[in-house]
Motif scaffolding. Structure first.
Motif, short mmCIF file in Angstrom:
data_model
loop_
_atom_site.label_atom_id
_atom_site.label_comp_id
_atom_site.label_asym_id
_atom_site.label_seq_id
_atom_site.Cartn_x
_atom_site.Cartn_y
_atom_site.Cartn_z
N GLY A 55 45.26 41.44 50.70
CA GLY A 55 44.24 42.48 50.90
C GLY A 55 43.32 42.54 50.03
O GLY A 55 41.93 42.87 50.15
N GLU A 56 43.44 42.36 48.64
CA GLU A 56 42.45 42.61 47.67
C GLU A 56 41.60 41.46 47.79
O GLU A 56 40.36 41.66 47.65
CB GLU A 56 43.06 42.31 46.09
N ALA A 57 41.88 40.15 48.15
CA ALA A 57 41.18 39.08 48.40
C ALA A 57 39.87 39.41 49.54
O ALA A 57 38.87 39.28 49.57
CB ALA A 57 41.74 37.78 48.64
N PHE A 58 40.76 40.13 50.54
CA PHE A 58 39.82 40.63 51.85
C PHE A 58 38.80 41.45 51.29
O PHE A 58 37.92 41.56 51.95
CB PHE A 58 40.72 40.97 52.65
N LEU A 59 39.28 42.41 50.35
CA LEU A 59 38.01 43.41 50.02
C LEU A 59 37.13 42.75 49.20
O LEU A 59 35.68 43.01 49.38
CB LEU A 59 38.81 44.31 49.02
N LEU A 60 37.27 41.59 48.54
CA LEU A 60 36.11 40.85 47.88
C LEU A 60 35.23 39.99 48.83
O LEU A 60 33.83 40.09 48.83
CB LEU A 60 36.67 39.80 46.82
N ILE A 61 35.79 39.60 49.79
CA ILE A 61 35.17 39.07 50.89
C ILE A 61 34.22 40.01 51.66
O ILE A 61 33.36 39.75 51.94
CB ILE A 61 35.99 38.33 52.08
N HIS A 62 35.11 41.18 52.00
CA HIS A 62 34.10 42.31 52.41
C HIS A 62 32.81 42.52 51.72
O HIS A 62 31.89 42.84 52.25
CB HIS A 62 35.18 43.45 52.59
N ASP A 63 33.05 42.71 50.47
CA ASP A 63 31.83 42.94 49.61
C ASP A 63 31.10 42.07 49.67
O ASP A 63 29.75 42.38 49.63
CB ASP A 63 32.51 43.32 48.04
N ILE A 64 31.32 40.58 49.27
CA ILE A 64 30.27 39.57 49.33
C ILE A 64 29.29 39.51 50.64
O ILE A 64 28.23 39.15 50.61
CB ILE A 64 30.80 38.35 48.78
N VAL A 65 30.03 39.79 51.85
CA VAL A 65 29.50 39.61 53.05
C VAL A 65 28.59 40.64 53.22
O VAL A 65 27.57 40.53 53.95
CB VAL A 65 30.61 39.50 54.09
N LYS A 66 29.04 41.93 53.00
CA LYS A 66 28.29 43.22 53.26
C LYS A 66 26.99 43.14 52.12
O LYS A 66 25.93 43.31 52.62
CB LYS A 66 28.98 44.36 53.04
N ASN A 67 27.52 43.15 50.89
CA ASN A 67 26.42 43.24 49.77
C ASN A 67 25.45 42.21 49.66
O ASN A 67 24.31 42.50 49.05
CB ASN A 67 27.31 43.76 48.61
N TYR A 68 25.67 40.98 49.68
CA TYR A 68 24.96 39.76 49.50
C TYR A 68 24.51 39.23 50.82
O TYR A 68 23.35 39.06 50.95
CB TYR A 68 25.84 38.51 48.91
N ALA A 69 25.33 38.97 51.90
CA ALA A 69 24.70 38.57 53.00
C ALA A 69 24.21 39.33 54.00
O ALA A 69 23.55 39.20 54.88
CB ALA A 69 25.97 37.78 53.78
N GLY A 70 24.42 40.89 53.91
CA GLY A 70 23.91 41.88 54.63
C GLY A 70 24.41 41.89 56.04
O GLY A 70 23.91 42.40 57.01
N VAL A 71 25.90 41.37 56.17
CA VAL A 71 26.59 41.63 57.31
C VAL A 71 27.62 42.47 57.25
O VAL A 71 28.51 42.35 56.36
CB VAL A 71 27.19 40.26 57.81
N SER A 72 27.70 43.50 58.02
CA SER A 72 28.95 44.64 58.01
C SER A 72 29.74 44.34 59.05
O SER A 72 29.15 44.67 60.32
CB SER A 72 28.27 45.86 57.78
N TYR A 73 31.01 44.62 58.98
CA TYR A 73 31.93 44.31 60.35
C TYR A 73 32.66 46.05 60.15
O TYR A 73 33.87 46.19 60.64
CB TYR A 73 32.92 43.48 60.03
N ASP A 74 32.09 47.20 59.59
CA ASP A 74 32.74 48.41 59.71
C ASP A 74 32.77 49.06 61.11
O ASP A 74 32.03 48.64 61.83
CB ASP A 74 32.12 49.40 58.72
#
Length: 148
Positions: A129-148
């Protein structure tokens, strides 16, 4: 319409990361969506596989090789995922220079949020779960893609 209670996993601290990981087909919850393993220990190899999955979906944003983070590791599937190892893997996938593949660099660039980092119980043994949080952040904050 029948009213259903939200599934238990929607109340987990790592739920934002789970939404990203599941949306990118990096994890599955099994037949009943109860086998996410959010609190199970992750490992260095699994995180590389996850970042390779991110790379397949967003190749222009992740041109680097995440497996470069495993150089010199004897058995990465048995090695706990540390926060520093995760940062090295993310930096490798993004294509940062070796000296930039650090947690501090990712934080400085705003790619990892303090909210996600504060949810990590032990930086020396990350959970799935913690690893998924890091993936969430890098995808959203770097790549600009959000799955919220």
């Amino acid at each position: 319409m029948y009213k259903f209670d939200p599934p238990e996993y929607t109340k987990h601290k790592a739920y934002p990361g789970l939404k990203t990981a599941a949306s990118m087909f990096l994890t599955v919850g099994g037949y009943s969506n109860k086998e996410w393993g959010l609190d199970d220990a992750s490992n260095a190899q699994r995180f590389v596989y996850s970042m390779a999955g991110v790379r397949r979906i967003l190749p222009a944003k992740f041109p680097g090789d995440p497996s470069a983070a495993l150089v010199g590791k004897k058995d990465p599937a048995k090695e706990p995922l540390t926060l520093e190892q995760a940062a090295l893997t993310i930096g490798s996938a993004v294509g940062l220079r070796p000296e930039q593949r650090t947690l501090e660099e990712l934080k400085t660039r705003g790619w990892l949020s303090q909210d996600s980092l504060s949810k990590i119980a032990d930086p020396n043994k990350l959970t799935n779960g913690e690893a998924f949080l890091l993936i969430h952040d890098i995808v959203k904050n770097y790549a600009g893609v959000s799955y919220d």
